[in-house]
Design a protein around this motif. Structure first.
Motif, PDB file in Angstrom:
ATOM      1  N   GLY A  66      -0.896   7.112  32.706  1.00 26.41           N
ATOM      2  CA  GLY A  66      -1.210   7.372  34.103  1.00 26.41           C
ATOM      3  C   GLY A  66      -1.258   8.853  34.442  1.00 26.41           C
ATOM      4  O   GLY A  66      -1.546   9.215  35.591  1.00 26.41           O
ATOM      5  N   VAL A  67      -1.009   9.712  33.474  1.00 26.41           N
ATOM      6  CA  VAL A  67      -1.015  11.151  33.736  1.00 26.41           C
ATOM      7  C   VAL A  67      -2.435  11.639  34.049  1.00 26.41           C
ATOM      8  O   VAL A  67      -3.409  11.177  33.465  1.00 26.41           O
ATOM      9  N   ARG A  68      -2.554  12.549  35.007  1.00 32.80           N
ATOM     10  CA  ARG A  68      -3.842  13.135  35.381  1.00 32.80           C
ATOM     11  C   ARG A  68      -3.671  14.636  35.578  1.00 32.80           C
ATOM     12  O   ARG A  68      -2.545  15.136  35.747  1.00 32.80           O
ATOM     13  N   VAL A  69      -4.798  15.380  35.577  1.00 34.16           N
ATOM     14  CA  VAL A  69      -4.780  16.825  35.797  1.00 34.16           C
ATOM     15  C   VAL A  69      -5.716  17.154  36.956  1.00 34.16           C
ATOM     16  O   VAL A  69      -6.660  16.402  37.234  1.00 34.16           O
ATOM     17  N   PRO A  70      -5.451  18.276  37.657  1.00 34.36           N
ATOM     18  CA  PRO A  70      -6.369  18.693  38.740  1.00 34.36           C
ATOM     19  C   PRO A  70      -7.767  18.929  38.187  1.00 34.36           C
ATOM     20  O   PRO A  70      -7.928  19.477  37.089  1.00 34.36           O
ATOM     21  N   GLU A  71      -8.789  18.507  38.916  1.00 38.27           N
ATOM     22  CA  GLU A  71     -10.152  18.591  38.394  1.00 38.27           C
ATOM     23  C   GLU A  71     -10.876  19.867  38.791  1.00 38.27           C
ATOM     24  O   GLU A  71     -12.003  20.088  38.362  1.00 38.27           O
ATOM     25  N   GLU A  72     -10.223  20.694  39.613  1.00 32.69           N
ATOM     26  CA  GLU A  72     -10.885  21.960  39.917  1.00 32.69           C
ATOM     27  C   GLU A  72     -10.673  22.926  38.760  1.00 32.69           C
ATOM     28  O   GLU A  72      -9.711  22.823  38.014  1.00 32.69           O
ATOM     29  N   GLY A  73     -11.552  23.875  38.593  1.00 32.74           N
ATOM     30  CA  GLY A  73     -11.443  24.867  37.533  1.00 32.74           C
ATOM     31  C   GLY A  73     -12.739  25.653  37.407  1.00 32.74           C
ATOM     32  O   GLY A  73     -13.795  25.215  37.856  1.00 32.74           O
ATOM     33  N   TYR A 116     -15.863  27.612  35.419  1.00 27.91           N
ATOM     34  CA  TYR A 116     -16.731  27.374  34.281  1.00 27.91           C
ATOM     35  C   TYR A 116     -16.617  25.915  33.794  1.00 27.91           C
ATOM     36  O   TYR A 116     -16.711  24.985  34.573  1.00 27.91           O
ATOM     37  N   GLU A 117     -16.387  25.738  32.492  1.00 34.69           N
ATOM     38  CA  GLU A 117     -16.338  24.388  31.935  1.00 34.69           C
ATOM     39  C   GLU A 117     -14.980  23.720  32.095  1.00 34.69           C
ATOM     40  O   GLU A 117     -14.815  22.559  31.740  1.00 34.69           O
ATOM     41  N   LEU A 118     -13.997  24.437  32.634  1.00 31.96           N
ATOM     42  CA  LEU A 118     -12.668  23.845  32.744  1.00 31.96           C
ATOM     43  C   LEU A 118     -12.651  22.646  33.682  1.00 31.96           C
ATOM     44  O   LEU A 118     -11.953  21.661  33.435  1.00 31.96           O
ATOM     45  N   GLY A 119     -13.407  22.726  34.756  1.00 29.75           N
ATOM     46  CA  GLY A 119     -13.474  21.593  35.674  1.00 29.75           C
ATOM     47  C   GLY A 119     -14.041  20.361  34.987  1.00 29.75           C
ATOM     48  O   GLY A 119     -13.530  19.238  35.160  1.00 29.75           O
ATOM     49  N   GLU A 120     -15.092  20.546  34.186  1.00 34.54           N
ATOM     50  CA  GLU A 120     -15.676  19.425  33.435  1.00 34.54           C
ATOM     51  C   GLU A 120     -14.689  18.887  32.410  1.00 34.54           C
ATOM     52  O   GLU A 120     -14.585  17.669  32.208  1.00 34.54           O
ATOM     53  N   LEU A 121     -13.953  19.809  31.776  1.00 33.09           N
ATOM     54  CA  LEU A 121     -12.953  19.395  30.791  1.00 33.09           C
ATOM     55  C   LEU A 121     -11.885  18.532  31.456  1.00 33.09           C
ATOM     56  O   LEU A 121     -11.490  17.482  30.933  1.00 33.09           O
ATOM     57  N   ASN A 122     -11.422  18.968  32.624  1.00 31.92           N
ATOM     58  CA  ASN A 122     -10.384  18.219  33.332  1.00 31.92           C
ATOM     59  C   ASN A 122     -10.889  16.846  33.769  1.00 31.92           C
ATOM     60  O   ASN A 122     -10.165  15.848  33.681  1.00 31.92           O
ATOM     61  N   ARG A 123     -12.123  16.780  34.261  1.00 33.02           N
ATOM     62  CA  ARG A 123     -12.676  15.503  34.675  1.00 33.02           C
ATOM     63  C   ARG A 123     -12.837  14.561  33.476  1.00 33.02           C
ATOM     64  O   ARG A 123     -12.565  13.360  33.574  1.00 33.02           O
ATOM     65  N   ALA A 124     -13.287  15.130  32.344  1.00 32.43           N
ATOM     66  CA  ALA A 124     -13.437  14.310  31.136  1.00 32.43           C
ATOM     67  C   ALA A 124     -12.078  13.789  30.673  1.00 32.43           C
ATOM     68  O   ALA A 124     -11.951  12.628  30.255  1.00 32.43           O
ATOM     69  N   PHE A 125     -11.054  14.644  30.790  1.00 29.96           N
ATOM     70  CA  PHE A 125      -9.709  14.219  30.415  1.00 29.96           C
ATOM     71  C   PHE A 125      -9.253  13.062  31.300  1.00 29.96           C
ATOM     72  O   PHE A 125      -8.713  12.071  30.816  1.00 29.96           O
ATOM     73  N   GLU A 180     -11.075  10.918  32.944  1.00 31.12           N
ATOM     74  CA  GLU A 180     -11.828   9.700  32.645  1.00 31.12           C
ATOM     75  C   GLU A 180     -11.295   9.029  31.375  1.00 31.12           C
ATOM     76  O   GLU A 180     -11.155   7.806  31.325  1.00 31.12           O
ATOM     77  N   MET A 181     -10.994   9.854  30.378  1.00 31.76           N
ATOM     78  CA  MET A 181     -10.439   9.317  29.135  1.00 31.76           C
ATOM     79  C   MET A 181      -9.083   8.669  29.392  1.00 31.76           C
ATOM     80  O   MET A 181      -8.783   7.575  28.889  1.00 31.76           O
ATOM     81  N   ALA A 182      -8.255   9.331  30.204  1.00 31.94           N
ATOM     82  CA  ALA A 182      -6.932   8.793  30.515  1.00 31.94           C
ATOM     83  C   ALA A 182      -7.055   7.474  31.276  1.00 31.94           C
ATOM     84  O   ALA A 182      -6.287   6.533  31.033  1.00 31.94           O
ATOM     85  N   ALA A 183      -8.017   7.387  32.183  1.00 32.39           N
ATOM     86  CA  ALA A 183      -8.209   6.148  32.951  1.00 32.39           C
ATOM     87  C   ALA A 183      -8.645   5.013  32.040  1.00 32.39           C
ATOM     88  O   ALA A 183      -8.170   3.866  32.174  1.00 32.39           O
ATOM     89  N   GLN A 184      -9.550   5.299  31.090  1.00 31.87           N
ATOM     90  CA  GLN A 184      -9.978   4.273  30.141  1.00 31.87           C
ATOM     91  C   GLN A 184      -8.819   3.818  29.267  1.00 31.87           C
ATOM     92  O   GLN A 184      -8.658   2.617  28.998  1.00 31.87           O
ATOM     93  N   LEU A 185      -8.005   4.787  28.835  1.00 32.77           N
ATOM     94  CA  LEU A 185      -6.844   4.451  28.009  1.00 32.77           C
ATOM     95  C   LEU A 185      -5.866   3.588  28.788  1.00 32.77           C
ATOM     96  O   LEU A 185      -5.307   2.619  28.256  1.00 32.77           O
ATOM     97  N   LYS A 186      -5.661   3.925  30.077  1.00 34.05           N
ATOM     98  CA  LYS A 186      -4.751   3.141  30.917  1.00 34.05           C
ATOM     99  C   LYS A 186      -5.259   1.699  31.051  1.00 34.05           C
ATOM    100  O   LYS A 186      -4.477   0.740  30.959  1.00 34.05           O
ATOM    101  N   THR A 187      -6.568   1.531  31.237  1.00 33.35           N
ATOM    102  CA  THR A 187      -7.141   0.184  31.346  1.00 33.35           C
ATOM    103  C   THR A 187      -6.942  -0.591  30.056  1.00 33.35           C
ATOM    104  O   THR A 187      -6.562  -1.772  30.077  1.00 33.35           O
ATOM    105  N   GLN A 188      -7.179   0.070  28.921  1.00 33.41           N
ATOM    106  CA  GLN A 188      -7.001  -0.594  27.628  1.00 33.41           C
ATOM    107  C   GLN A 188      -5.545  -0.981  27.400  1.00 33.41           C
ATOM    108  O   GLN A 188      -5.253  -2.068  26.894  1.00 33.41           O
TER     109      GLN A 188
END
Length: 212
Positions: free
Chosen positions: A30-37, A39-48, A50-58
């Motif tokens: 259930g851990v999440r990170v702030p999605e602002e950032g 350059y590419e950091l914001g995209e990295l955080n959003r991707a993280f 999304e991955m965490a949400a998929q893992l939580k569902t699984q």
């Protein structure tokens, strides 16, 4: 100094946040990170996230499946056991297995198959195990000894399993003592009728002859 502080606040610290969250993700999906950032950091955080949400569902689906399987094993009327094929020690037994033989679960997990199996010789057990692998199974009737010393007739289904790089024997069995006794009484009755010197006629409720 100003550039170093900017780099620390806008790049280094966000990256550390993602790295820390990644380590915590193992125990807490259930851990999440702030999605602002920047350059590419914001995209990295959003991707993280999304991955965490998929893992939580699984994980939730896996936990639900495990709970379902646990409920099935706990409430199954048949005895279900896992044994180590090398030493024939019981490594898992459901409540029905314990109740039918009169042992606690702790006592069952200290047993080996020959401790309660009396219908087959050790040599025959080994012979059957050699013939059973992950793609084969065996079905047979034998006897088990209960804790009080009494014997029960059981119908056993046996097959091999390979789980987490280990081999197991899965045995599912049920008490057929009453069924076997009833069958024996029917056989005795049939023999008595067949051997009787008197003529015996059996009819149904409508008076139709069903046996002579």
């Amino acid at each position: 100094g100003g550039i170093s502080l900017w780099l620390h606040l806008r790049l280094v610290r966000p990256l550390r946040t993602v790295a820390d969250a990644s380590r915590r993700l193992i125990d807490d999906a259930g851990v999440r990170v702030p999605e602002e950032g920047v350059y590419e950091l914001g995209e990295l955080n959003r991707a993280f996230n999304e991955m965490a949400a998929q893992l939580k569902t699984q994980q939730d689906e896996l936990r639900a499946n495990l709970d379902l399987m646990s409920a099935i094993l706990e409430q199954a009327p048949d005895a279900i056991e896992l044994a180590d094929p090398q030493n024939l020690r019981i490594v898992e037994a459901n409540p029905a297995s314990c109740e039918l033989l009169g042992y606690t679960r702790e006592e069952r997990l200290r047993q080996r198959v020959p401790d309660f199996q009396v219908g087959l010789t050790p040599a025959r057990i080994v012979e059957m195990l050699d013939a059973v692998d992950s793609d084969a199974h065996a079905s047979f009737t034998t006897q088990h000894r209960r804790k009080d010393g009494s014997l029960i007739d059981v119908q056993v289904r046996l097959r091999g399993l390979h789980l987490r790089e280990r081999d197991y024997l899965l045995a599912i069995w049920r008490d057929v003592t009453a069924e076997k006794a009833a069958q024996q009484r029917l056989t005795q009755l049939y023999m008595a009728v067949e051997q009787s010197p008197e003529s015996i006629v059996i009819t149904d409720p409508q008076g139709r002859i069903t046996y002579v």
